[in-house]
Design an enzyme around this catalytic site. Structure first.
Site, PDB file in Angstrom:
ATOM      1  N   ASP A 217      23.605 -14.603  39.467  1.00 42.59           N
ATOM      2  CA  ASP A 217      22.582 -13.653  39.036  1.00 42.59           C
ATOM      3  C   ASP A 217      22.890 -12.306  39.694  1.00 42.59           C
ATOM      4  OD1 ASP A 217      19.927 -12.492  38.287  1.00 42.59           O
ATOM      5  OD2 ASP A 217      19.496 -14.556  37.739  1.00 42.59           O
ATOM      6  N   HIS A 240      25.435 -10.474  38.094  1.00 41.40           N
ATOM      7  CA  HIS A 240      24.823  -9.587  37.110  1.00 41.40           C
ATOM      8  C   HIS A 240      24.724  -8.149  37.600  1.00 41.40           C
ATOM      9  CE1 HIS A 240      22.629 -13.219  35.016  1.00 41.40           C
ATOM     10  NE2 HIS A 240      23.942 -13.334  35.039  1.00 41.40           N
TER      11      HIS A 240
END
Length: 394
Positions: A217, A240
């Site tokens: 993430d 991310h």
């Protein structure tokens, strides 16, 4: 060079610890911890904390080499007499590999209402693989706990810590002031869900420096109420990217301001520099942000502002974001995009982005200039510009 001269810093450290009677040292093995990674040592950690907390002088909790299973540890500093507690870790602290043991807990290791706490070295291993597999299979799985949490605390120093395979976020800084993270390494597979590296929210005067973060993430995520955040010399990937948001879920929500992100390399990440807000009514804001000296290597969305975030069109369809975005500077951003659109400003029609500044941007897509896309975004561009800026001048 003699052995003594070569190892002088280590010698003085040992000498200081052994002969400075003002520092109390608490070895977790003295309190019953077992270093085989199989027997729960949670009580030993909590007991060592209680002793250090009660000390009237600076105290060090020592975790020797070896693996220590901890099913959960909560450290409250509200009544601590010692104003300087150091957790020195030479070993590895393990979470249970069976996610059912702590899967429904909010936190694995939590410090709350502490002041003057330092963590040096060591490894936290969340052993999250089994929980991730459960989530990927679509079964009914617990959320899993945060790895290391600091809440309502101040004057925190984390240096040289490794956190890997956390079941959820690796490190959470929540409602804290004056926190320094340096030389931190965070690692989890790129497909591990919700394993943000470092998440900061409702906190001020936080710095994250000289660290390497790869997760499934956000490498670093920045939540509501964050101000005076400094991020420098970070290697991010997989993951991310570095994200401000998501913001604007609540109508009444404190904003994000005075954030500096500089000297960062993104490698193979989903995003680079991202601002993300829900397409919902909110009085929040993002302002006075500087992104500088950033290298992108095959990043899908190198520069992106998305004010229409609404996964699966649930809970926010047909609403405009109320978060006001202004005064965001991008300086010396270069490298390669994995997609044709390298710069994307998708701002709110209700509250357009204003004061965006692009200075010396050089992003390529397959050895050619990339493209830029703007909606409801105003600002200025100067210096080298590839792709050509699409900002409305304001």
């Amino acid at each position: 060079m003699s052995f003594l001269v070569k190892h002088l810093p280590l010698f003085f450290t040992i000498f200081f610890l052994l002969f400075n009677s003002s520092i109390a040292i608490y070895d977790i093995k003295t309190y019953g911890a077992t270093s085989n990674g199989k027997i729960d040592s949670s009580k030993a950690f909590v007991s060592a904390w209680a002793a250090a907390c009660a000390s009237t002088s600076p105290a060090t909790i020592y975790v020797p080499q070896g693996s220590y299973l901890v099913k959960g540890a909560y450290f409250n500093g509200e009544t601590c007499k010692s104003k300087a507690i150091t957790l020195r870790i030479d070993g590895t602290i393990l979470a249970p590999s069976d996610y059912n043991v702590i899967g429904k807990e909010e936190n694995w290791i939590k410090f709350e209402r502490v002041a003057g706490v330092s963590i040096y070295g060591g490894t936290l291993d969340g052993q999250g693989a089994n929980l991730w597999a459960c989530k990927t299979s679509g079964n009914n799985c617990p959320q899993g706990p945060m790895g290391l949490t600091f809440s309502n605390s101040s004057n925190i120093n984390i240096r040289g810590l490794t956190s890997k395979n956390s079941q959820m976020f690796h490190i959470l800084v929540d409602n804290c002031q004056n926190v320094k993270l340096q030389g931190v390494k965070v690692s989890a597979p790129g497909n591990s869900p919700n394993t943000d590296g470092i998440h900061v929210q409702y906190s001020s005067r936080v710095s994250i420096m000289n660290s390497r973060i790869g997760t499934g993430d956000d490498c670093i995520s920045i939540g509501p109420g964050t101000s005076n955040l400094w991020i420098e010399n970070i290697a991010c990937g997989p993951g991310h990217g570095i994200s401000i948001g998501s913001l604007g879920w609540d109508v009444e929500e404190p904003g994000v301001q005075n954030v500096t992100v500089k000297t960062v390399t993104f490698t193979g990440t989903q995003n680079g520099l991202r601002v993300k807000t829900w397409a919902r009514s909110s009085n929040g804001f993002v302002r006075n942000i500087l992104f500088q000296h950033v290298v992108m290597a095959n990043v899908q969305n190198p520069i992106i502002i998305d004010q229409n975030y609404c996964p699966n069109n649930e809970n926010c369809p047909h609403q405009g974001s109320g978060v006001k975005i202004s005064d965001i500077k991008y300086r010396d951003i270069r490298g390669t995009s994995a997609t044709e659109v390298a710069v994307k400003f998708n701002c709110s029609k209700k509250y357009p982005c204003s004061g965006i500044s692009l200075e010396d941007v050089n992003l390529r897509y397959r050895d050619q200039p990339a493209e830029a896309s703007c909606a409801n975004a105003g600002g200025s561009a100067s210096g080298f510009q590839k792709p050509t800026s699409c900002l409305l001048v304001n």
